[in-house]
Design a protein around this motif. Structure first.
Motif, PDB file in Angstrom:
ATOM      1  N   SER A 268     -11.206  10.685  -6.003  1.00 28.55           N
ATOM      2  CA  SER A 268     -10.687  10.179  -4.722  1.00 28.55           C
ATOM      3  C   SER A 268     -10.900   8.674  -4.656  1.00 28.55           C
ATOM      4  O   SER A 268     -11.720   8.114  -5.388  1.00 28.55           O
ATOM      5  CB  SER A 268     -11.393  10.859  -3.542  1.00 28.55           C
ATOM      6  N   LEU A 269     -10.153   8.030  -3.729  1.00 26.10           N
ATOM      7  CA  LEU A 269     -10.326   6.589  -3.465  1.00 26.10           C
ATOM      8  C   LEU A 269     -10.518   6.393  -1.959  1.00 26.10           C
ATOM      9  O   LEU A 269     -11.269   7.108  -1.340  1.00 26.10           O
ATOM     10  CB  LEU A 269      -9.148   5.795  -4.024  1.00 26.10           C
ATOM     11  N   SER A 270      -9.783   5.446  -1.367  1.00 30.19           N
ATOM     12  CA  SER A 270     -10.004   5.101   0.048  1.00 30.19           C
ATOM     13  C   SER A 270      -9.338   6.062   1.032  1.00 30.19           C
ATOM     14  O   SER A 270      -9.832   6.271   2.132  1.00 30.19           O
ATOM     15  CB  SER A 270      -9.483   3.686   0.327  1.00 30.19           C
TER      16      SER A 270
ATOM     17  N   SER B 248     -21.881   6.746  -4.090  1.00 25.58           N
ATOM     18  CA  SER B 248     -21.112   6.195  -2.959  1.00 25.58           C
ATOM     19  C   SER B 248     -20.777   4.727  -3.233  1.00 25.58           C
ATOM     20  O   SER B 248     -21.458   4.047  -4.001  1.00 25.58           O
ATOM     21  CB  SER B 248     -21.897   6.333  -1.654  1.00 25.58           C
ATOM     22  N   SER B 249     -19.729   4.227  -2.587  1.00 19.64           N
ATOM     23  CA  SER B 249     -19.227   2.880  -2.871  1.00 19.64           C
ATOM     24  C   SER B 249     -20.213   1.786  -2.464  1.00 19.64           C
ATOM     25  O   SER B 249     -20.109   0.657  -2.943  1.00 19.64           O
ATOM     26  CB  SER B 249     -17.874   2.650  -2.191  1.00 19.64           C
ATOM     27  N   ASP B 250     -21.185   2.108  -1.601  1.00 20.16           N
ATOM     28  CA  ASP B 250     -22.212   1.123  -1.240  1.00 20.16           C
ATOM     29  C   ASP B 250     -23.484   1.299  -2.074  1.00 20.16           C
ATOM     30  O   ASP B 250     -24.472   0.582  -1.886  1.00 20.16           O
ATOM     31  CB  ASP B 250     -22.553   1.208   0.251  1.00 20.16           C
ATOM     32  N   GLY B 251     -23.443   2.255  -3.009  1.00 18.83           N
ATOM     33  CA  GLY B 251     -24.573   2.470  -3.906  1.00 18.83           C
ATOM     34  C   GLY B 251     -25.772   3.138  -3.270  1.00 18.83           C
ATOM     35  O   GLY B 251     -26.867   3.144  -3.841  1.00 18.83           O
TER      36      GLY B 251
ATOM     37  N   SER C  27     -16.814  13.565  -5.741  1.00 19.76           N
ATOM     38  CA  SER C  27     -16.355  12.196  -5.497  1.00 19.76           C
ATOM     39  C   SER C  27     -16.613  11.803  -4.049  1.00 19.76           C
ATOM     40  O   SER C  27     -16.343  12.577  -3.133  1.00 19.76           O
ATOM     41  CB  SER C  27     -14.858  12.061  -5.809  1.00 19.76           C
ATOM     42  N   PHE C  28     -17.152  10.601  -3.847  1.00 17.30           N
ATOM     43  CA  PHE C  28     -17.305  10.040  -2.502  1.00 17.30           C
ATOM     44  C   PHE C  28     -16.024   9.308  -2.132  1.00 17.30           C
ATOM     45  O   PHE C  28     -15.461   8.575  -2.957  1.00 17.30           O
ATOM     46  CB  PHE C  28     -18.467   9.038  -2.450  1.00 17.30           C
ATOM     47  N   ARG C  29     -15.582   9.494  -0.900  1.00  8.50           N
ATOM     48  CA  ARG C  29     -14.457   8.700  -0.405  1.00  8.50           C
ATOM     49  C   ARG C  29     -14.913   7.245  -0.275  1.00  8.50           C
ATOM     50  O   ARG C  29     -15.971   6.974   0.287  1.00  8.50           O
ATOM     51  CB  ARG C  29     -13.986   9.235   0.955  1.00  8.50           C
ATOM     52  N   LYS C  30     -14.126   6.340  -0.818  1.00  5.42           N
ATOM     53  CA  LYS C  30     -14.496   4.918  -0.866  1.00  5.42           C
ATOM     54  C   LYS C  30     -14.696   4.360   0.548  1.00  5.42           C
ATOM     55  O   LYS C  30     -13.887   4.571   1.429  1.00  5.42           O
ATOM     56  CB  LYS C  30     -13.381   4.139  -1.582  1.00  5.42           C
TER      57      LYS C  30
END
Length: 478
Positions: free
Chosen positions: A292-294, A209-212, A249-252
């Protein structure tokens, strides 16, 4: 008492001449001679004479008088006015400095906001490729720990750790600086699924995930496992796919997880709630990759159905793109509008979500192999993109990782340089800031055992990406 301090009756006052001569004598010190005794007398006399009894020289008196006149020349109103002017000047200087700082901050904020808007629109393209220079072979580090070929990897958002997984079912967390293992989640044997905590089949894909906070891994046993990235503690197990899980993939900016499988479906999960959300169908063959991205959408590569699809999750709709002649094995988003894919026909393609055909295709991107007249192109097994930039990379089994520069508007691909990496490059990832590129390498392809390169080493290669301008600055500083 010495007669020096007794006033004579006949001459009660000193004349001006006497005063001047006395002053001169005191200054010169010539009245008492040069002996030690006279010096003692002089010092005693100096101590005993009051300052009130001394007379000042005319020049000193004149100067003091002029200073006093200057002091008394300024009236209270004039003093108030002068102080008010000083205060106003001080305020003006402070305000000017503050205005300069604010305008500088405003420019910075405006620039950042503009970048964010361009990033959301998918039109941000940082020109980095022109400054990149090939690394020396001695600077490339190999981290070994997996017994079988590495199949996938991710880099933590803070760039301090790398997570890798392999066909030996194990997951290893590495420290980037030291190159040492931080944690190992051992793989289990087939048939021990009930009692073993980790994977018991080949791990094909992973995402962070984008927050780790969360790490997700998918395997050949149709399972998705969720781990706490910091401690590698097992949290959840998602079941539902009817085939091997091939893309995650996690959505940002969220904890929404997208998964793709050989069962030709895309599923949406909410990791915070430990919940399944929905399933989307459309591909005609196994899905080999997902990203995926945002935005609330994801892109997938459809293997032998030769399509790339953009899934709009909220609308439950999809866009279909055609271009490659072979099986599309890997896909990566460059920004919200553009993506790169690789196929087993040896080609690498650049796409825009607004065009049904590729913007640019490089055929035989990694050359050919085989006997004369029977040459086959090297399969492109992995691609990577440095987000919102003009730099992408591709990997195959020709012992090279190739870096590419995207032309303006992603209308073309130009080779930058290649980095020697022996073996099948099954996974590629750029670090968030683009300081390094990590390649997951094995003796075999991640999806099968069509070839085996015995000279290759199973492990991950950390490739530093040096920039020309920074190198020049360092050299100048030295």
């Amino acid at each position: 008492m010495s007669s020096f301090f007794i006033k004579k009756k006949g001459n009660p006052k000193f004349t001006q001449k006497d005063v001047n001569s006395a002053t001169t004598k005191r200054k010169g010190g010539g009245d008492f001679g040069n002996t030690g005794k006279s010096k003692k007398i002089s010092s005693r006399h100096n101590e005993e004479i009051s300052s009130d009894s001394e007379t000042e020289s005319p020049a000193l008196a004149k100067k003091r008088k002029s200073n006093l006149e200057e002091e008394y020349d300024e009236t209270p109103q004039e003093k108030k006015l002068r102080l008010a002017k000083l205060y106003l000047d001080q305020l003006r200087d402070e305000e000017e400095k503050k205005a300069d700082d604010e305008s500088f901050e405003t420019d910075l904020i405006a620039g950042r906001l503009q970048e964010d808007v361009l990033e959301q629109k998918g039109k941000l393209q940082r020109l980095i490729a022109k400054d990149l220079i090939p690394p020396d072979a001695s600077e490339i580090r190999l981290l070994r720990g997996h017994k079988l070929p590495v199949t996938c990897l991710v880099i933590s958002p803070d760039e301090k750790h790398i997570f890798s997984a392999a066909k030996d079912c194990s997951i290893i967390k590495w420290d980037v600086d030291s190159g040492k293992k931080v944690h190992t989640i051992a793989g289990g044997r087939k048939g021990t699924e009930d009692r073993h905590l980790g994977h018991t089949a080949h791990v094909l894909c992973m995402a962070i995930s984008s927050d780790g906070k969360y790490l997700a891994t998918g395997d050949m046993n149709k399972l998705i496992m969720i781990w706490e990235a910091a401690t590698c503690k097992h949290l959840y197990k998602f079941t539902g796919h009817r085939g091997p899980v091939s893309g995650l993939s996690f959505r940002k900016g969220t904890h929404d997880l997208y998964s793709a499988s050989h069962d030709r479906s895309v599923k949406v999960w909410n990791v915070d709630e430990n919940a399944y959300v929905e399933t989307l169908f459309g591909h005609q063959d196994v899905i080999t990759g997902l990203d995926s991205l945002s935005r609330e959408c994801c892109v997938t590569a459809g293997g032998r159905d030769r399509t790339v699809r953009v899934w709009k999750i909220a609308e439950e709709s999809q866009l279909v793109f055609h271009g490659h002649e072979g099986s599309i094995d890997c896909i990566q988003l460059i920004n919200e509008e553009n993506m790169i894919t690789g196929a087993d026909d040896g080609s690498v393609s650049l796409w825009s979500v607004n065009k049904k055909k590729p913007l640019s295709t490089v055929k035989q991107a990694h050359g050919c192999h085989g006997d004369a007249g029977l040459e086959q192109p090297h399969w492109v097994a992995s691609v990577a993109a440095l987000n919102n930039s003009d730099t992408v990379a591709s990997g195959s089994h020709n012992s090279q990782v190739q870096l590419w520069k995207c032309a303006q508007g992603y209308r073309g691909l130009q080779p930058l340089f290649s980095v020697p990496v022996p073996g099948f490059v099954n996974s590629l990832k750029f670090s968030t800031t683009g300081k390094f590129l990590v390649a997951g390498v094995g003796q075999e392809h991640r999806l099968g055992r069509w070839w085996r390169l015995k000279e290759a080493k199973n492990g991950i290669y950390i490739i530093p990406l040096k920039r020309q301008n920074i190198e020049q600055e360092v050299n100048n500083g030295q």
